[in-house]
Design a protein around this motif. Structure first.
Motif, short mmCIF file in Angstrom:
data_model
loop_
_atom_site.label_atom_id
_atom_site.label_comp_id
_atom_site.label_asym_id
_atom_site.label_seq_id
_atom_site.Cartn_x
_atom_site.Cartn_y
_atom_site.Cartn_z
N ALA A 1 0.83 -1.20 0.00
CA ALA A 1 0.00 0.00 0.00
C ALA A 1 0.87 1.26 0.00
CB ALA A 1 -0.94 -0.01 1.21
N PHE A 2 1.88 1.29 0.86
CA PHE A 2 2.77 2.45 0.89
C PHE A 2 3.58 2.55 -0.40
CE2 PHE A 2 1.64 2.49 5.30
CZ PHE A 2 1.85 3.79 5.72
N TYR A 3 4.01 1.44 -0.91
CA TYR A 3 4.77 1.41 -2.17
C TYR A 3 3.93 1.96 -3.32
CZ TYR A 3 6.59 -0.95 -6.40
OH TYR A 3 7.05 -1.26 -7.66
N ARG A 4 2.67 1.53 -3.39
CA ARG A 4 1.81 1.94 -4.51
C ARG A 4 1.37 3.39 -4.43
NH1 ARG A 4 -1.38 -3.81 -4.17
NH2 ARG A 4 -0.09 -4.91 -5.71
N ARG A 5 1.65 4.04 -3.32
CA ARG A 5 1.38 5.48 -3.22
C ARG A 5 2.67 6.28 -3.08
NH1 ARG A 5 -2.58 3.49 -5.05
NH2 ARG A 5 -4.69 3.69 -4.22
N GLY A 6 3.81 5.64 -3.33
CA GLY A 6 5.08 6.35 -3.36
C GLY A 6 5.58 6.82 -2.01
N MET A 7 5.24 6.09 -0.94
CA MET A 7 5.60 6.55 0.41
C MET A 7 6.64 5.69 1.10
SD MET A 7 2.01 7.88 2.10
CE MET A 7 1.02 6.42 1.73
N LEU B 1 9.37 6.33 4.66
CA LEU B 1 9.50 5.47 5.83
C LEU B 1 10.93 4.95 5.99
CD1 LEU B 1 6.27 3.28 5.72
CD2 LEU B 1 6.89 4.93 7.49
N GLY B 2 11.84 5.43 5.15
CA GLY B 2 13.22 4.99 5.21
C GLY B 2 13.46 3.67 4.54
N VAL B 3 12.57 3.31 3.60
CA VAL B 3 12.68 2.04 2.88
C VAL B 3 12.83 2.34 1.40
CG1 VAL B 3 11.56 -0.16 2.37
CG2 VAL B 3 11.18 0.95 4.58
N THR C 1 3.71 10.43 11.10
CA THR C 1 4.44 11.58 10.56
C THR C 1 4.43 11.55 9.03
OG1 THR C 1 5.89 11.73 12.49
CG2 THR C 1 6.69 12.71 10.44
N VAL C 2 4.71 10.39 8.45
CA VAL C 2 4.70 10.26 6.98
C VAL C 2 3.32 10.58 6.43
CG1 VAL C 2 4.88 8.59 5.09
CG2 VAL C 2 6.61 8.62 6.89
N LEU C 3 2.28 10.03 7.04
CA LEU C 3 0.94 10.24 6.54
C LEU C 3 0.46 11.67 6.77
CD1 LEU C 3 -0.70 6.86 7.62
CD2 LEU C 3 -0.17 7.61 5.29
N SER C 4 0.86 12.28 7.89
CA SER C 4 0.48 13.68 8.14
C SER C 4 1.11 14.61 7.12
CB SER C 4 0.90 14.09 9.56
OG SER C 4 0.18 13.37 10.54
N ARG D 1 7.20 -0.20 -13.30
CA ARG D 1 6.46 -1.23 -12.58
C ARG D 1 5.02 -0.79 -12.35
NH1 ARG D 1 9.31 -5.38 -10.33
NH2 ARG D 1 11.58 -5.17 -10.12
N LEU D 2 4.17 -1.78 -12.16
CA LEU D 2 2.76 -1.50 -11.89
C LEU D 2 2.60 -0.61 -10.67
CD1 LEU D 2 -0.31 -1.94 -12.24
CD2 LEU D 2 -0.06 -4.06 -10.92
N GLY D 3 3.41 -0.85 -9.63
CA GLY D 3 3.30 -0.04 -8.42
C GLY D 3 3.46 1.44 -8.68
N GLU D 4 4.33 1.81 -9.61
CA GLU D 4 4.52 3.21 -9.96
C GLU D 4 3.30 3.77 -10.67
OE1 GLU D 4 8.40 3.76 -11.95
OE2 GLU D 4 8.82 1.71 -11.30
N LEU D 5 2.66 2.95 -11.50
CA LEU D 5 1.49 3.40 -12.25
C LEU D 5 0.28 3.62 -11.37
CD1 LEU D 5 1.84 0.94 -15.28
CD2 LEU D 5 2.56 3.33 -15.18
N LEU D 6 0.27 3.00 -10.18
CA LEU D 6 -0.87 3.13 -9.28
C LEU D 6 -0.78 4.34 -8.36
CD1 LEU D 6 -1.28 -0.62 -8.30
CD2 LEU D 6 -3.03 0.78 -9.42
N GLN D 7 0.30 5.11 -8.44
CA GLN D 7 0.48 6.22 -7.50
C GLN D 7 -0.55 7.33 -7.65
OE1 GLN D 7 4.53 7.65 -7.24
NE2 GLN D 7 5.37 5.59 -6.98
#
Length: 492
Positions: A57-63, A67-69, A115-118, A408-414
């Protein structure tokens, strides 16, 4: 009038707010706590693990990078998971159902996640009001009205993300059903005079379970007292030391207790996640013991599933019944997590049969099949929704297809829209009716699994995979009528 009021500004409420704002909805978040910072959210007390589903979920929204990942989660799983206090050996995991899922668990904290989500919410223009305690709700066919003292908030929809003691759940009349407690759990930050007397990590004993982490004097306890001590009185140093000594079988000494709280293993769930124009997500919809760290992950899954469906409903292009699929899809997932929690409690419950049951589980975890089964349960990779298609991929978390140019598909879903991967380039004309709702990407993938095309929902779930002739039916089911037909229906 707002499109959506979200009550609760924790990770689930913030994630949902970002999803709705990404889709162009007007959102306000009402949080009862005046300040976001608290020791309970910071390490070590706020330690949490994001499972594979949440990482996706975080990956598909570019976050993920926030999170340091690294933004590529396609690595082998790490040993972040346990079942009934027994740590899993992730080298035994073998997954063959989907290629390259996000197997990398992430150890983080509530403070870092919020913090990331805020910061994302602020960037997207989400309005967050703190120190607001909702004390009344009313709804009719057109709107929901929330009151907080003299302040009034009117919206088309309201979502309760306000935790296990949800005010929204009670005010809106949701039924909350399940099973009562068997234990009192403790989490505390202490000073231990002789920490060498306690094992590091999870230790199951004939009297319960204790946890000691390498961070300071952070301890956790499970005491099978039927939940009698929970919130009955403050957990004093003397009481915590007595419980810790009894469970650990040692004469360990606590010289100080700096922060401490209690919890139970109550396993309760709202019978539906929607009543009229009010919905529930996260702990407001389901509570259970924190064993295995499933609560945060379950809530993020709720937010990811609900966000795009509620946005489509707000904008008026949702097909009939779309919003109700939030309950039909997520309620069974929550029920499975509650049963998973109950099963772990049963394994650890003291008694003459407990060692035998624990031995059977250890034997299963010593096998590849047993560890893989447990990993699929705790990672969320076993989830499959009924999307009206019998294809093996349909309803599952989408493989992160890599196109020939490396995208990648994950990038297209952002962007938060659906994605049509048209590997053979045969659906250009058919996809035009959904241009604003579905992003079509044509061209071959490095591994297309022998498919002509794949339609992926905004939450990363495969809505359809197969032959081109079936695309329009699937698109209509999840994304509404083509725009031209919709305009005709509206009299435009």
């Amino acid at each position: 009038m707002h499109d959506v009021v979200i009550v609760g500004g924790g990770p689930v409420g913030l994630f949902l707010a970002c999803e709705l704002r990404l889709a162009g909805c007007e959102v306000v978040v009402l949080e009862r706590q005046p300040q976001p910072d608290t020791p309970w959210k910071a390490l070590p007390l706020g330690m949490r693990g994001l499972n594979a589903g949440s990482v996706e979920a975080f990956y598909r929204r570019g976050m993920l990078s926030a999170l340091g990942v690294e933004d590529d989660p396609h690595t082998s799983p790490r040993g972040l998971s346990h079942v009934a206090g027994m740590t899993m050996d992730h080298t035994k995991v073998t997954l063959t159902t989907l290629p390259t899922p996000a197997l990398e668990g992430v150890r983080t904290s509530l403070e870092e996640v919020e913090t990331v989500l805020s910061e994302r919410a602020d960037k997207l223009g989400v309005r967050i009001e703190r120190g607001v305690v909702v004390d009344a709700l009313a709804q009719d066919d057109d709107a929901v009205v929330a009151r907080a003292g003299e302040r009034v908030y009117r919206a088309r929809w309201l979502v309760g993300c306000d935790g296990g003691r949800s005010a929204v759940r009670g005010l809106a009349g949701f039924e909350f059903a399940g099973t009562g407690p068997q234990l009192t759990g403790y989490t505390a930050l202490t000073t231990i005079a002789d920490p060498e007397k306690l094992n590091l990590g999870f230790t199951v004993t004939p009297q319960g379970m204790y946890l000691r982490t390498p961070i300071g004097g952070h301890i956790g306890l499970l005491d099978f007292d039927g939940g009698a001590y929970d919130r009955s009185q403050p957990p004093t140093r003397e009481h915590l030391q007595a419980v810790l000594r009894r469970i650990s079988g040692t004469d360990v000494t606590l010289t100080g207790v700096h922060l401490a709280s209690t919890f139970t293993d109550r396993a309760m769930q709202a019978t539906t996640y929607r009543r009229g124009r009010v919905l529930l997500a996260g702990d407001a919809a389901h509570i259970h013991s924190p064993l295995g760290g499933q609560g945060l992950n379950l809530g993020i899954g709720d937010a990811m599933n609900l966000g795009w469906k509620l946005a489509a409903t707000v904008h008026g292009y949702a097909p009939g019944g779309l919003l109700d699929t939030y309950t039909t899809e997520r309620h069974p997932v929550g029920a499975r997590i509650l049963d998973w929690s109950r099963a772990q409690v049963a394994v650890m419950r003291p008694g003459e049969n407990a060692p035998a049951l624990q031995g059977v589980l250890r034997d299963l975890l010593a096998t590849g099949d047993g560890t893989t089964y447990v990993f699929e349960r705790v990672s969320g990779l076993c989830n499959r929704y009924d999307v009206g298609s019998g294809h093996p991929l349909a309803g599952r978390d989408a493989p992160d297809f890599s196109l020939e140019d490396g995208t990648r598909l994950g990038e297209l879903l952002q962007e938060g829209r659906g994605v049509l991967l048209d590997f053979r380039g045969a659906l250009e004309q058919a996809a035009r009716g959904w241009t604003g709702r579905i992003r079509r990407v044509a061209g071959p993938a490095r591994d297309d699994l022998g498919l002509d095309a794949v339609l992926v929902r905004p939450d990363g779930v495969v809505a359809w995979a197969g032959e081109p002739g079936e695309f329009e039916r699937a698109a209509g089911r999840w994304f509404g009528e083509p725009e031209a037909a919709r305009q005709v229906a509206l009299g435009a």
